[in-house]
Design a protein around this motif. Structure first.
Motif, short mmCIF file in Angstrom:
data_model
loop_
_atom_site.label_atom_id
_atom_site.label_comp_id
_atom_site.label_asym_id
_atom_site.label_seq_id
_atom_site.Cartn_x
_atom_site.Cartn_y
_atom_site.Cartn_z
N GLY A 65 0.42 -1.01 -0.16
CA GLY A 65 -0.35 -0.26 -0.14
C GLY A 65 0.92 1.10 -0.22
O GLY A 65 0.30 2.17 0.03
N SER A 66 1.74 1.22 -0.17
CA SER A 66 3.11 2.27 -0.51
C SER A 66 3.52 2.80 -1.34
O SER A 66 4.09 4.00 -1.77
CB SER A 66 4.39 1.89 0.10
OG SER A 66 4.78 0.55 -0.64
N ALA A 67 2.34 2.34 -2.77
CA ALA A 67 2.45 3.50 -4.41
C ALA A 67 1.43 2.48 -4.33
O ALA A 67 0.85 2.44 -4.77
CB ALA A 67 3.78 1.96 -4.58
N LEU A 68 1.20 4.13 -5.33
CA LEU A 68 0.48 3.98 -6.24
C LEU A 68 1.09 3.70 -7.60
O LEU A 68 1.90 4.70 -8.60
CB LEU A 68 -0.67 5.83 -6.73
CG LEU A 68 -1.75 5.46 -8.11
CD1 LEU A 68 -2.48 4.48 -7.21
CD2 LEU A 68 -1.70 7.34 -7.88
N PRO A 96 2.27 6.88 2.05
CA PRO A 96 2.37 8.88 1.79
C PRO A 96 3.29 8.71 0.56
O PRO A 96 2.36 9.41 -0.30
CB PRO A 96 3.74 9.51 3.18
CG PRO A 96 3.60 8.13 3.91
CD PRO A 96 3.26 6.98 3.70
N GLY A 97 2.90 7.18 -0.48
CA GLY A 97 3.63 7.72 -1.93
C GLY A 97 2.60 7.89 -2.04
O GLY A 97 2.93 8.44 -3.21
N LEU A 102 -0.70 10.93 -5.91
CA LEU A 102 -2.32 10.93 -6.54
C LEU A 102 -2.81 12.39 -6.46
O LEU A 102 -3.03 13.05 -7.37
CB LEU A 102 -3.19 10.26 -5.31
CG LEU A 102 -4.45 10.78 -5.21
CD1 LEU A 102 -4.84 9.86 -6.59
CD2 LEU A 102 -5.44 9.82 -4.37
N GLU A 103 -1.84 13.54 -5.33
CA GLU A 103 -2.15 14.79 -6.03
C GLU A 103 -1.56 15.42 -6.78
O GLU A 103 -2.09 16.55 -7.76
CB GLU A 103 -1.75 15.25 -4.75
CG GLU A 103 -2.31 17.22 -4.30
CD GLU A 103 -2.44 17.94 -2.81
OE1 GLU A 103 -2.50 19.57 -2.96
OE2 GLU A 103 -1.53 16.86 -2.38
N ARG A 104 0.08 14.92 -7.67
CA ARG A 104 0.56 15.08 -8.67
C ARG A 104 -0.57 14.69 -9.55
O ARG A 104 -0.59 15.36 -10.70
CB ARG A 104 1.77 14.28 -8.10
CG ARG A 104 2.51 14.75 -9.36
CD ARG A 104 4.45 14.48 -9.05
NE ARG A 104 4.71 12.99 -9.31
CZ ARG A 104 3.85 11.96 -8.21
NH1 ARG A 104 4.76 13.16 -7.20
NH2 ARG A 104 5.06 11.05 -8.65
N ASP A 105 -0.87 13.52 -9.62
CA ASP A 105 -1.70 13.24 -11.21
C ASP A 105 -2.94 13.91 -11.26
O ASP A 105 -3.29 14.69 -12.43
CB ASP A 105 -1.94 12.08 -11.25
CG ASP A 105 -0.54 11.28 -11.39
OD1 ASP A 105 0.56 11.32 -11.31
OD2 ASP A 105 -0.63 9.72 -10.89
N LEU A 106 -3.68 14.25 -9.92
CA LEU A 106 -4.60 15.37 -10.54
C LEU A 106 -4.32 16.47 -11.24
O LEU A 106 -4.97 16.88 -11.80
CB LEU A 106 -5.67 15.39 -9.17
CG LEU A 106 -6.26 14.30 -8.48
CD1 LEU A 106 -6.00 14.03 -6.83
CD2 LEU A 106 -7.57 13.73 -9.47
N ARG A 138 -8.52 14.83 3.10
CA ARG A 138 -7.40 14.94 2.22
C ARG A 138 -7.36 15.80 0.91
O ARG A 138 -6.08 15.81 0.35
CB ARG A 138 -6.47 13.94 2.36
CG ARG A 138 -5.74 12.38 3.63
CD ARG A 138 -5.04 11.94 3.66
NE ARG A 138 -4.63 10.87 4.59
CZ ARG A 138 -3.65 10.89 4.96
NH1 ARG A 138 -2.29 11.82 3.89
NH2 ARG A 138 -2.76 11.12 5.92
N LEU A 139 -8.17 15.65 0.10
CA LEU A 139 -8.36 15.70 -1.28
C LEU A 139 -8.40 16.75 -1.29
O LEU A 139 -10.14 17.43 -0.45
CB LEU A 139 -9.53 14.48 -2.13
CG LEU A 139 -10.03 14.96 -3.17
CD1 LEU A 139 -8.85 14.02 -4.34
CD2 LEU A 139 -11.29 14.56 -3.45
#
Length: 233
Positions: A65-68, A96-97, A102-106, A138-139
């Motif tokens: 669960g550490s990476a997307l 955290p990764g 996720l925020e960067r891709d959005l 968080r979003l």
């Protein structure tokens, strides 16, 4: 004699016509304007005409669960469409990764919102709702939040668990198929779709059988359909 034969033929044709009419239709992508575009599925001409796209960006895998894990090679560019970034998740204990990517891709996608595709069981809906509340916090507020859902939620979920979705998610897209086939008896589940207290859509699979259940259009929170595209053949 010829008259009786002609009448018999007319009756037979009418019976055949009635059988055809009663058979469920097949989902034609050309009849819709919102689509799921998954990894490995080639874009079709309907994508250019779409008003809304749900595009799979990556997945949080069961092993970690550490990476997307990314599933797209490039950033989609559809400035004329409502674009949802979809994350497929096999687990919810994200590191955290995941949140950073996720925020960067959005931002890079200039997305309208985030959709989470997670197979939350009906008994586990309350726990899932608590995770979604954390996700919503968080979003960044400018993004909408969508989730996929099981038809069984509308039929059998605890009303208190369903109520926890209100004010947290902006929509639920209820899946009426498994793989590339429509789930038998979908009309019995969707007859209670109005129990879901947030705006909801129904996901259909391209080429799957479908007949709109009576009363679906009068549901005040029903917002239409999303078609899951598949590769021809």
């Amino acid at each position: 004699m010829r008259g009786r034969i002609a009448l018999a033929m007319i009756a037979a044709l009418a019976l055949l016509g009635g059988c055809r009419k009663s058979a469920p239709d097949r989902v034609r992508a050309e009849d819709y304007s919102s689509f799921f575009l998954w990894a490995g599925v080639r874009p079709q001409p309907v994508v250019a005409e779409a008003k809304e796209l749900y595009i799979l960006d990556g997945e949080v895998q069961r092993e970690s669960g550490s990476a997307l894990v990314p599933l797209r090679a490039s950033v989609p560019r559809h400035p004329d469409k409502r674009l949802w970034l979809v994350v497929r998740a096999a687990r919810l204990d994200w590191g955290p990764g995941v949140w950073r990517k996720l925020e960067r891709d959005l931002g890079q996608w200039q997305a309208y919102g985030l959709q989470l595709d997670f197979d939350a069981s009906t008994p586990g809906l309350a726990d899932y709702a608590r995770f979604l509340k954390e996700l919503r916090a968080r979003l960044p507020a400018r993004y909408k939040l969508s989730v996929t859902g099981l038809m069984d939620w509308s039929a059998n979920a605890d009303p208190a668990a369903l109520a926890q979705l209100a004010g947290v998610v902006d929509e639920v897209v209820v899946q009426s198929y498994q793989g590339t086939e429509t789930i038998p008896g979908y009309d019995r589940y969707l007859a209670r779709l109005a129990r879901v207290p947030v705006p909801h859509k129904v996901a259909l699979v391209q080429g799957g059988q479908w007949r709109e259940p009576p009363g679906l259009r009068v549901d005040p929170l029903f917002r239409g359909y999303v078609v899951f595209l598949v590769n021809p053949g």
